[in-house]
Design a protein around this motif. Structure first.
Motif, PDB file in Angstrom:
ATOM      1  N   SER A   1       6.944  14.841 -30.990  1.00  0.00           N
ATOM      2  CA  SER A   1       8.379  14.596 -30.850  1.00  0.00           C
ATOM      3  C   SER A   1       9.210  15.754 -31.381  1.00  0.00           C
ATOM      4  O   SER A   1      10.354  15.940 -30.958  1.00  0.00           O
TER       5      SER A   1
ATOM      6  N   ASP B   1       7.200   6.042 -24.965  1.00  0.00           N
ATOM      7  CA  ASP B   1       7.893   5.647 -26.187  1.00  0.00           C
ATOM      8  C   ASP B   1       9.406   5.828 -26.068  1.00  0.00           C
ATOM      9  O   ASP B   1       9.892   6.899 -25.685  1.00  0.00           O
ATOM     10  N   ASP B   2      10.154   4.762 -26.427  1.00  0.00           N
ATOM     11  CA  ASP B   2      11.613   4.906 -26.423  1.00  0.00           C
ATOM     12  C   ASP B   2      12.097   5.718 -27.610  1.00  0.00           C
ATOM     13  O   ASP B   2      13.293   5.974 -27.757  1.00  0.00           O
ATOM     14  N   GLY B   3      11.133   6.166 -28.462  1.00  0.00           N
ATOM     15  CA  GLY B   3      11.481   7.142 -29.483  1.00  0.00           C
ATOM     16  C   GLY B   3      11.863   8.486 -28.901  1.00  0.00           C
ATOM     17  O   GLY B   3      12.488   9.313 -29.574  1.00  0.00           O
ATOM     18  N   PHE B   4      11.458   8.719 -27.649  1.00  0.00           N
ATOM     19  CA  PHE B   4      11.953   9.897 -26.932  1.00  0.00           C
ATOM     20  C   PHE B   4      13.327   9.531 -26.383  1.00  0.00           C
ATOM     21  O   PHE B   4      13.459   8.915 -25.314  1.00  0.00           O
ATOM     22  N   THR B   5      14.353   9.873 -27.141  1.00  0.00           N
ATOM     23  CA  THR B   5      15.706   9.411 -26.839  1.00  0.00           C
ATOM     24  C   THR B   5      16.425  10.263 -25.809  1.00  0.00           C
ATOM     25  O   THR B   5      17.451   9.848 -25.279  1.00  0.00           O
ATOM     26  N   ARG B   6      15.886  11.422 -25.501  1.00  0.00           N
ATOM     27  CA  ARG B   6      16.564  12.316 -24.566  1.00  0.00           C
ATOM     28  C   ARG B   6      16.301  11.861 -23.129  1.00  0.00           C
ATOM     29  O   ARG B   6      15.164  11.606 -22.734  1.00  0.00           O
ATOM     30  N   SER B   7      17.370  11.818 -22.350  1.00  0.00           N
ATOM     31  CA  SER B   7      17.234  11.375 -20.964  1.00  0.00           C
ATOM     32  C   SER B   7      16.409  12.356 -20.148  1.00  0.00           C
ATOM     33  O   SER B   7      15.685  11.948 -19.227  1.00  0.00           O
TER      34      SER B   7
ATOM     35  N   ALA C   1       5.505   8.725 -29.502  1.00  0.00           N
ATOM     36  CA  ALA C   1       6.192   9.851 -30.130  1.00  0.00           C
ATOM     37  C   ALA C   1       5.780   9.964 -31.586  1.00  0.00           C
ATOM     38  O   ALA C   1       5.797   8.981 -32.325  1.00  0.00           O
TER      39      ALA C   1
ATOM     40  N   ARG D   1      16.110  17.854 -31.963  1.00  0.00           N
ATOM     41  CA  ARG D   1      17.479  17.477 -32.322  1.00  0.00           C
ATOM     42  C   ARG D   1      18.482  18.470 -31.757  1.00  0.00           C
ATOM     43  O   ARG D   1      19.641  18.120 -31.510  1.00  0.00           O
TER      44      ARG D   1
ATOM     45  N   GLN E   1      12.725  11.489 -20.755  1.00  0.00           N
ATOM     46  CA  GLN E   1      12.376  10.274 -20.028  1.00  0.00           C
ATOM     47  C   GLN E   1      12.256  10.568 -18.526  1.00  0.00           C
ATOM     48  O   GLN E   1      11.342  10.061 -17.853  1.00  0.00           O
TER      49      GLN E   1
ATOM     50  N   ASN F   1      11.313  16.077 -28.330  1.00  0.00           N
ATOM     51  CA  ASN F   1      12.526  15.310 -28.601  1.00  0.00           C
ATOM     52  C   ASN F   1      13.330  16.049 -29.663  1.00  0.00           C
ATOM     53  O   ASN F   1      13.680  15.481 -30.702  1.00  0.00           O
TER      54      ASN F   1
END
Length: 265
Positions: free
Chosen positions: A173, A98-104, A140, A179, A107, A177
């Protein structure tokens, strides 16, 4: 059948409801330990949390059949196990993260999980998909707590009779993921663990969850099988990627894990 997996424990309390004895008796007949059985709701579905690790609806229970785990006609109680159904091979499995996991870093952890499988040169090849609807989707979602357990991930179950992997997998998430702050060190292992269920691996300590969880007993056959994988160690193995509960640390494949994976695939 949808089976939900939980990996981590805390001391926080959570709401739960009592389960009638008829349901508990059905689950015991299937080989489950019902000491910690509760009725709960997961993703809008009403069901039961069994062994603090498996979410079953009434339909799931009705579709399960009591079976014993055997190897060459003998009941087994040793280390690595697979389900009755496994993924057909050779095959390339496309897995969407899921690209909802925004942290590099998260990924990158997904890519590392796939690399661990691919490094073993299995008859299954794992590759990243660019969109949902893949062989396995890892999605996510903010997950809550059930009876003091932090839910790290939910697996859709195990391979079907046609040789397809289970999908989707849900990762929390809120944990992976965040904040603020860092990502737990077990992120690669948890991703690989849930993929392990999707392709047919049971917990390595399924017969005694207290080994990694500190409490709990035998998960039983659960209607999906728990077939001993020849060549794997006898007794629980420290550090296995398929232990029932997370230690919060990264657990690369042990020698026993590698034997299990290469034997099956």
């Amino acid at each position: 059948m949808s089976i939900t997996m939980f990996i981590s424990c805390t001391n926080d309390s959570a709401d739960n409801e009592a389960v009638n004895e008829e349901v508990a008796a059905e689950l015991r007949a299937l080989g489950f330990n019902t000491d910690d059985l509760i009725a709960t709701t997961m993703r809008g579905e009403e069901g039961y949390l069994v062994e603090r690790d498996i979410f079953l609806t009434d339909e799931d229970i009705a579709n399960l059949a009591p079976r014993r785990s055997v190897d060459n006609g003998n009941e087994v109680n040793t280390e690595h196990y697979r389900t009755n159904n496994i993924v057909s091979t050779p095959r390339v499995l496309n897995i969407y993260f899921d690209d909802g996991f925004t942290r590099s870093d998260v990924q990158a952890a997904f890519d590392e999980a796939l690399d661990r499988f691919n490094a073993l040169n299995l008859d299954l090849t794992f590759q990243r998909a660019n969109a949902p609807g893949a062989d396995i989707d890892i999605l996510a979602e903010r997950l809550g707590r059930v009876r003091g357990n932090i839910i790290l991930g939910q697996s859709a179950g195990f391979p079907d009779a046609a040789g397809n992997p289970a999908t989707p997998i849900i990762l929390n998430s809120a944990v992976y993921n965040p904040r603020r702050g860092g990502v737990p060190a077990d992120v690669v292992t948890v991703i690989a663990h849930e993929i392990g269920h999707a392709i047919g691996f049971r917990h390595t300590d399924f017969f005694d969850r207290s080994f990694s969880c500190g409490q709990g007993g035998d998960e039983g056959d659960a209607g999906v099988g728990a077939i001993f994988i020849p060549g794997t160690p006898a007794g629980p193995e420290n550090g296995s990627w398929m232990l029932a509960c997370s230690s919060g640390t990264d657990r690369p494949f042990t020698s026993g894990d590698q034997t299990a994976l290469t034997t099956v695939y």
